[in-house]
Design a protein around this motif. Structure first.
Motif, PDB file in Angstrom:
ATOM      1  N   UNK A 140       1.000  -1.313   0.281  1.00 20.13           N
ATOM      2  CA  UNK A 140      -0.122  -0.100  -0.141  1.00 20.13           C
ATOM      3  C   UNK A 140       1.077   1.348   0.291  1.00 20.13           C
ATOM      4  N   UNK A 141       2.023   1.555   1.029  1.00 15.59           N
ATOM      5  CA  UNK A 141       3.303   1.959   0.682  1.00 15.59           C
ATOM      6  C   UNK A 141       3.035   3.010  -0.184  1.00 15.59           C
ATOM      7  N   UNK A 142       4.115   1.526  -0.760  1.00 17.56           N
ATOM      8  CA  UNK A 142       4.705   1.613  -2.126  1.00 17.56           C
ATOM      9  C   UNK A 142       4.057   2.442  -3.576  1.00 17.56           C
ATOM     10  N   UNK A 143       3.000   1.718  -3.302  1.00 10.48           N
ATOM     11  CA  UNK A 143       1.821   2.128  -4.554  1.00 10.48           C
ATOM     12  C   UNK A 143       1.270   3.572  -4.385  1.00 10.48           C
ATOM     13  N   UNK A 144       1.189   3.216  -3.143  1.00  8.66           N
ATOM     14  CA  UNK A 144       0.681   5.335  -3.169  1.00  8.66           C
ATOM     15  C   UNK A 144       2.277   6.182  -3.698  1.00  8.66           C
ATOM     16  N   UNK A 145       3.229   5.889  -3.321  1.00  8.59           N
ATOM     17  CA  UNK A 145       4.062   6.471  -3.112  1.00  8.59           C
ATOM     18  C   UNK A 145       4.538   7.429  -4.647  1.00  8.59           C
ATOM     19  N   UNK A 146       3.648   5.834  -5.298  1.00  7.34           N
ATOM     20  CA  UNK A 146       4.777   5.729  -7.013  1.00  7.34           C
ATOM     21  C   UNK A 146       3.696   5.926  -8.170  1.00  7.34           C
ATOM     22  N   UNK A 147       2.296   5.864  -7.913  1.00  8.57           N
ATOM     23  CA  UNK A 147       1.250   5.878  -8.824  1.00  8.57           C
ATOM     24  C   UNK A 147       0.036   6.292  -7.710  1.00  8.57           C
ATOM     25  N   UNK A 148       0.417   7.313  -7.091  1.00  9.97           N
ATOM     26  CA  UNK A 148      -0.973   8.203  -5.993  1.00  9.97           C
ATOM     27  C   UNK A 148      -0.126   9.345  -6.736  1.00  9.97           C
ATOM     28  N   UNK A 150       1.250  11.132  -7.437  1.00  9.74           N
ATOM     29  CA  UNK A 150       2.118  11.769  -9.471  1.00  9.74           C
ATOM     30  C   UNK A 150       0.614  12.872 -10.033  1.00  9.74           C
ATOM     31  N   UNK A 151      -0.006  11.654  -9.793  1.00  7.85           N
ATOM     32  CA  UNK A 151      -1.552  12.681  -9.795  1.00  7.85           C
ATOM     33  C   UNK A 151      -1.533  13.820  -9.184  1.00  7.85           C
ATOM     34  N   UNK A 152      -1.455  14.173  -8.031  1.00  9.14           N
ATOM     35  CA  UNK A 152      -1.156  15.717  -6.871  1.00  9.14           C
ATOM     36  C   UNK A 152      -0.532  16.021  -7.255  1.00  9.14           C
ATOM     37  N   UNK A 153       0.664  15.697  -7.524  1.00 11.26           N
ATOM     38  CA  UNK A 153       1.979  16.942  -7.078  1.00 11.26           C
ATOM     39  C   UNK A 153       2.017  18.214  -8.206  1.00 11.26           C
ATOM     40  N   UNK A 154       2.818  19.154  -7.864  1.00  5.12           N
ATOM     41  CA  UNK A 154       2.315  20.169  -8.727  1.00  5.12           C
ATOM     42  C   UNK A 154       3.648  20.461  -9.742  1.00  5.12           C
ATOM     43  N   UNK A 155       4.862  20.327  -9.354  1.00  9.28           N
ATOM     44  CA  UNK A 155       6.220  20.326  -9.928  1.00  9.28           C
ATOM     45  C   UNK A 155       6.179  20.530 -11.269  1.00  9.28           C
ATOM     46  N   UNK A 160       2.753  13.600 -14.136  1.00  4.69           N
ATOM     47  CA  UNK A 160       4.103  13.216 -13.480  1.00  4.69           C
ATOM     48  C   UNK A 160       4.426  13.693 -12.510  1.00  4.69           C
ATOM     49  N   UNK A 161       5.487  13.215 -12.364  1.00  9.32           N
ATOM     50  CA  UNK A 161       6.474  13.540 -11.423  1.00  9.32           C
ATOM     51  C   UNK A 161       7.987  14.120 -11.997  1.00  9.32           C
ATOM     52  N   UNK A 162       8.577  15.359 -10.807  1.00  7.92           N
ATOM     53  CA  UNK A 162       9.220  15.884 -11.777  1.00  7.92           C
ATOM     54  C   UNK A 162      10.891  15.059 -11.428  1.00  7.92           C
ATOM     55  N   UNK A 163      12.037  15.492 -12.086  1.00  6.13           N
ATOM     56  CA  UNK A 163      13.158  14.125 -12.477  1.00  6.13           C
ATOM     57  C   UNK A 163      13.825  13.972 -10.061  1.00  6.13           C
ATOM     58  N   UNK A 164      13.241  15.007  -9.369  1.00  8.20           N
ATOM     59  CA  UNK A 164      13.750  14.941  -8.531  1.00  8.20           C
ATOM     60  C   UNK A 164      12.935  14.533  -7.751  1.00  8.20           C
ATOM     61  N   UNK A 165      11.438  14.460  -7.730  1.00  7.57           N
ATOM     62  CA  UNK A 165      10.920  13.885  -7.088  1.00  7.57           C
ATOM     63  C   UNK A 165      10.058  12.256  -7.253  1.00  7.57           C
ATOM     64  N   UNK A 166      11.080  12.027  -8.845  1.00  4.14           N
ATOM     65  CA  UNK A 166      11.065  10.644  -9.386  1.00  4.14           C
ATOM     66  C   UNK A 166      11.989   9.868  -8.845  1.00  4.14           C
ATOM     67  N   UNK A 310       7.263  10.628 -19.058  1.00  6.04           N
ATOM     68  CA  UNK A 310       6.817   9.236 -18.024  1.00  6.04           C
ATOM     69  C   UNK A 310       5.449   9.659 -17.397  1.00  6.04           C
ATOM     70  N   UNK A 311       4.099   8.850 -17.803  1.00  2.00           N
ATOM     71  CA  UNK A 311       2.923   8.946 -17.115  1.00  2.00           C
ATOM     72  C   UNK A 311       2.527   7.813 -15.782  1.00  2.00           C
ATOM     73  N   UNK A 312       2.992   8.362 -14.937  1.00  2.74           N
ATOM     74  CA  UNK A 312       3.341   7.541 -13.431  1.00  2.74           C
ATOM     75  C   UNK A 312       1.565   8.132 -12.518  1.00  2.74           C
ATOM     76  N   UNK A 313       0.954   8.877 -12.466  1.00  2.77           N
ATOM     77  CA  UNK A 313      -0.513   9.161 -11.769  1.00  2.77           C
ATOM     78  C   UNK A 313      -1.431   8.277 -12.386  1.00  2.77           C
ATOM     79  N   UNK A 314      -1.984   7.634 -11.537  1.00  5.88           N
ATOM     80  CA  UNK A 314      -3.244   6.803 -12.063  1.00  5.88           C
ATOM     81  C   UNK A 314      -4.256   7.186 -12.085  1.00  5.88           C
TER      82      UNK A 314
END
Length: 360
Positions: A140-148, A150-155, A160-166, A310-314
């Motif tokens: 649950x933790x790694x799924x949320x960090x990696x796939x959820x 990215x939908x809500x970050x604003x950088x 998508x994640x920014x390079x530092x976020x990824x 690289x689209x990761x957000x669900x």
């Protein structure tokens, strides 16, 4: 009881599948060619399960489950990267779709089947709540960090994640997976062993020889390379069939994940039939964790030379399914025992995922 030696067909079939892979790689296949490839793929899956069981019987649990989960995931990562390189921007969401499909297949499909088979045999499927709960919490933790997230970050615009976020998500996923493996195999190994061993299932005197184990390890590698490679060979046919049926592109990732996870599915069902439900759940949740914990870091490194987004957000529907899977999983795991109802609920969630992937 697990077989202590390999059969001739388990050696012959992986080699034949590897030859089929070499003969068909990079070629456009006619209808009969697709049939041959699918037949070779199915044979390689069955052989992989046999070899995985030989290895598991030699090294014991939970190492046996870990070997199969990691082996499949490592090759799956290679398949994803290969398809991203060859498909360009069309594959921007391939990693997300395949990883999410792997999570839903393992945490609902394989997980639910294991519970159903165990409950049918003993009325109640019994397992270790401590180890299974730890695995579910990590997934649950790694799924949320990696796939959820990215939908809500604003950088960066879009899911998508920014390079530092990824980089952070990749490092966190890899470290959590490594920590889990250490806990599973060293510090709290007893939490991941079957509560009730079936009669004669762990007779150490019948363990495979070192030679037989090494042969099975080699053949397992060949079989899994063939499975994933043949899945890549038939992927153009899968894409064409998906497009002809009017299905969304994300369905391709679902089909590929279903093919790649066939060895773990069969191994999990066979373990449950031997009244070793814990091993079945180890395979399910361990595969989900390995899929995220190894794929996201590999994709993060691959973005150094890969062009395009690289689209990761669900999406909203996918996040609802993931949240429901986690909540239902918690209620299933906490008692340490499950009936047909709990298994049926997880299988229903898996079928809902497949249906919504085809009809979003």
């Amino acid at each position: 009881m697990l077989r202590a030696s390999t059969s001739r067909w388990t050696v012959f079939i992986p080699l034949l599948a590897a030859i089929t892979l070499a003969a068909t790689w990079g070629r456009s296949l006619p209808g009969i060619g697709v049939v041959v490839v699918v037949a070779a793929l199915a044979g390689a899956v069955l052989a992989a399960v046999q070899h995985a069981e030989v290895i598991a019987h030699r090294v014991g649990e939970p190492f046996g489950s870990l070997v199969l989960a990691v082996a499949v995931t490592v090759i799956e990562v290679g398949l994803i990267v290969t398809m991203m390189v060859s498909s360009g921007e069309k594959s921007a969401a391939l990693a997300r779709d395949t990883v999410f499909a792997a999570v839903m297949i393992t945490c609902n499909g394989i997980f639910g089947l294991g519970l159903l088979v165990g409950a049918v045999r003993r009325r109640v499927a019994v397992f270790n709540a401590e180890g299974t709960g730890a695995a579910l919490g990590t997934v649950a933790t790694v799924s949320t960090l990696s796939l959820v997230l990215p939908t809500f970050t604003t950088s960066k615009p879009g899911p998508e994640f920014s390079p530092p976020q990824l980089a952070f998500a990749a490092a966190a996923s890899l470290l959590l997976y490594a920590l889990f493996v250490m806990v599973q195999t060293v510090r709290h190994r007893d939490d991941f062993l079957p509560v009730e061993e079936s009669e004669g299932a762990d007779e150490r005197g019948d363990r495979p020889t070192v030679r037989a184990t090494l042969l099975s390890l080699a053949m397992l590698t060949v079989a899994l390379v063939a499975v994933v490679g043949l899945a890549k060979v038939v992927s153009p046919s899968i894409e064409s069939a998906v497009a002809s049926a009017g299905l969304p592109q994300s369905a391709v990732g679902v089909v590929i994940a279903l093919l790649v996870l066939l060895p773990e599915t069969l191994a999990a069902v066979r373990a449950a039939r031997r009244d070793q439900v814990q091993i079945s759940l180890n395979l399910a949740l361990g595969s989900a964790m390995a899929s995220i914990g190894l794929t996201i870091p590999a994709i993060a490194v691959a973005t150094i030379w890969l062009d395009g987004p690289l689209v990761l957000g669900l999406g909203a529907t996918q996040m609802v399914l993931l949240a429901l899977t986690v909540v239902v999983g918690v209620f299933t795991v906490v008692p340490g025992r499950a009936t047909l109802l709990q298994g049926g609920v997880h299988v229903a969630l898996f079928l809902a995922f497949v249906f919504l992937a085809a009809s979003p």
